[in-house]
Design an enzyme around this catalytic site. Structure first.
Site, PDB file in Angstrom:
ATOM      1  N   ASN A 137       0.841  -1.378   0.097  1.00 12.91           N
ATOM      2  CA  ASN A 137       0.282   0.048   0.182  1.00 12.91           C
ATOM      3  C   ASN A 137       0.878   1.233  -0.059  1.00 12.91           C
ATOM      4  O   ASN A 137       1.783   1.643   0.967  1.00 12.91           O
ATOM      5  CB  ASN A 137      -0.718  -0.261   1.348  1.00 12.91           C
ATOM      6  CG  ASN A 137      -1.681   1.397   1.625  1.00 12.91           C
ATOM      7  OD1 ASN A 137      -2.187   1.686   0.617  1.00 12.91           O
ATOM      8  ND2 ASN A 137      -1.185   1.865   2.863  1.00 12.91           N
ATOM      9  N   GLU A 138       0.647   2.142  -0.969  1.00 13.66           N
ATOM     10  CA  GLU A 138       1.515   3.312  -0.954  1.00 13.66           C
ATOM     11  C   GLU A 138       3.046   3.156  -0.813  1.00 13.66           C
ATOM     12  O   GLU A 138       3.529   4.144  -0.380  1.00 13.66           O
ATOM     13  CB  GLU A 138       1.006   4.300  -0.079  1.00 13.66           C
ATOM     14  CG  GLU A 138      -0.671   4.765  -0.274  1.00 13.66           C
ATOM     15  CD  GLU A 138      -1.146   5.489   0.689  1.00 13.66           C
ATOM     16  OE1 GLU A 138      -0.406   6.053   1.647  1.00 13.66           O
ATOM     17  OE2 GLU A 138      -2.392   5.691   0.952  1.00 13.66           O
ATOM     18  N   GLN A 139       3.433   2.033  -1.276  1.00 10.83           N
ATOM     19  CA  GLN A 139       4.732   1.709  -0.988  1.00 10.83           C
ATOM     20  C   GLN A 139       5.381   0.604  -1.937  1.00 10.83           C
ATOM     21  O   GLN A 139       4.581  -0.357  -2.060  1.00 10.83           O
ATOM     22  CB  GLN A 139       5.089   1.509   0.268  1.00 10.83           C
ATOM     23  CG  GLN A 139       6.641   1.461   0.906  1.00 10.83           C
ATOM     24  CD  GLN A 139       7.368   2.620   0.716  1.00 10.83           C
ATOM     25  OE1 GLN A 139       7.524   3.073  -0.227  1.00 10.83           O
ATOM     26  NE2 GLN A 139       7.996   2.939   1.886  1.00 10.83           N
TER      27      GLN A 139
END
Lengths: 229, 263
Positions: free
Chosen positions: A201-203
């Site tokens: 997530n977002e990484q």
């Protein structure tokens, strides 16, 4: 055409991988996401009988014929999806789990996922800070036509960003992460609703994990565009 | 006669805090199975579920998702890991025919466990998102009751929750291969036991000498979806000490109407 029997010899205490000859289908009923058509499912059964013993093991799984493609659109930067060659407008919901105390029942999964379908959604995204969802979750996504976007256990806030700045190298034991990832892929890979795996997530996961995940999930050349006949 | 197939073990479980149980796993699964009663630390357990789910079921703690009740439950960062290290116990029957095998399967434990079955110890290594399947044929009592005890340990790095909260608390949980929301997020308060428990299905399965493992199904589609191929592979494991000859069968069916299948 839809039934094959083969003789196999397995050495003592041996473990072998067996590939069946491909089974041919003419115009099978395709599996479609919610709102685009029926969620046609076939029952695939595998049995093994041992000479002198009889039935030894049995496995079965509902299976849907579908082709899911997705790519990043250069004009918008967004991800576009196609199912069975048709473009689909994704209407999705974010998902963590059905119960914070992990009392995961079939009944609750059924109700929650049917609710998403009734809301006219066609995708559920399983957030990387939560669960890799269970086979019962996927079963009802198969039944109700919810595509699943499944993330692995990496998040921006805990794996590289956040306040204070967190550790960007992911979990301490990378081998364990990859062992769990391989096992999870094997658990879920046959569900027609499984549309997309995402590293986190977002990484982006640490480089070694990301490379390994991409390798595990690489499409076999046979399934890209070539015609076996 | 014992048929081929799976039986889910989702009832009859007991649980107790490890620090309140003075018996060993061997004793629990041989001479001293848990006794319930007013003085007993053992309570009805939720499996699959977490330690917190068991404590809520037994009204030892309030429902953390009701009002601000979560604030009244001690966090593992303050209590220490031992507080949420729990024994789980159940019994099951098995009756095997000659050449049949019994497998004990765990689809998810957070985070690691020691397992005792009829006095025999097995270790279930770390990893929240991995399955364990143990061939327990030589351990089970073929005609009787089997005693199973599992000591479940919390994540190695449950972390502490800062006073101001925040995304993933102090981020320590990220050191483990586990869910990260359990230290709290913008949408949820911290989960006090970090979801420690036997959190997914437990089952026993009976097979003959050969076991089917993780079949893989893939389809390829051609000619505008008129021509379709199903490709299937599977692993097969021979559990005997001699070569076996097998007949392997795959079939695909579809239900046309209720109870009428097309093969």
């Amino acid at each position: 055409e839809h039934l094959q029997t083969q003789q196999v010899s397995i050495p003592a205490h041996g473990r072998v991988q067996h590939t069946f000859p491909q089974l041919f289908f003419y115009k099978p009923n395709l599996w479609w996401p919610n709102g685009m058509g029926k969620q046609s499912l076939y029952e695939v059964s595998i049995t093994v009988d041992v000479k002198g013993h009889g039935e030894s093991d049995f496995w079965s799984q509902p299976f849907g014929f579908r082709k899911i493609e997705s790519y990043i659109d250069s004009a918008t930067g967004g991800r576009l999806f196609k199912v069975n060659g048709q473009r689909i407008f994704i209407r999705g919901g974010n998902w963590i789990l059905s119960d914070g105390l992990l009392r995961l029942s079939r009944e609750r999964y059924r109700a929650d996922i049917k609710f998403h379908a009734d809301m006219n959604f066609n995708m559920i995204r399983c957030w990387g800070g939560g669960l890799t969802e269970r086979p019962e979750f996927y079963h009802y996504c198969d039944i109700y036509g919810l595509l699943v976007w499944q993330e692995f256990w990496i998040t921006g806030d805990v794996d590289g960003r956040g306040i204070p700045i967190s550790n960007p190298n992911g979990p301490l034991d990378h081998d364990l992460f990859l062992l769990c990832a391989r096992d999870t892929i094997k658990l879920l890979r046959n569900h027609p609703s499984l549309a997309l795996w995402v590293g986190g997530n977002e990484q982006v996961p640490p480089d070694d994990l990301n490379k390994a995940l991409k390798s595990y999930l690489k499409l076999h050349p046979l399934f890209q565009n070539s015609d076996p006949n | 006669m014992s048929g081929i197939g799976k039986t889910v073990l989702d009832s009859g479980w007991l649980a107790a805090r490890s620090t309140e149980v003075k018996l060993s796993g061997v004793q629990l699964t041989t001479t001293h199975p848990p006794a319930t009663g007013a003085e007993s630390p053992w309570m009805e357990a939720v499996v699959p579920g977490t330690v917190l789910a068991t404590l809520v079921k037994n009204k030892v703690v309030p429902d953390p998702f009701y009002g601000l009740e979560n604030e009244t439950i001690i966090d593992i960062g303050d209590s220490g890991r031992e507080y949420y290290t729990f024994w789980f116990f159940t019994t099951f029957q098995s009756k095997l025919l000659e050449n049949q095998h019994l497998h004990l399967n765990f689809r998810g434990i957070n985070y690691s466990a020691e397992l005792y079955l009829n006095g025999h110890e097995k270790v279930l290594p770390k990893g929240m998102f991995r399955r364990h399947s143990l061939d327990v044929t030589n351990i089970v009592h073929p005609d009787g009751k089997n005693l199973l005890a599992v000591l479940v340990h919390p994540p190695d790095h449950p972390g502490k929750i800062p006073a101001e909260g925040g995304q993933g608390g102090d981020h320590e949980i990220g050191k483990d291969v586990a869910t990260q929301y359990v230290e709290g997020w913008d949408w949820i308060a911290p989960i006090r036991d970090r979801n420690t428990g036997i959190w997914d299905e437990v089952s026993i399965s009976v097979t003959g000498p050969v076991k089917i493992i993780d079949p893989h199904l893939v389809s390829s589609l051609f000619d505008n979806y008129k021509r379709v191929y199903l490709h299937a592979t599977t692993e097969l494991e021979n559990t005997t000490d001699s070569v076996v000859e097998c007949s392997l069968n795959i079939q695909v069916s579809t239900e046309l109407e209720e109870n009428i299948c097309l093969l």
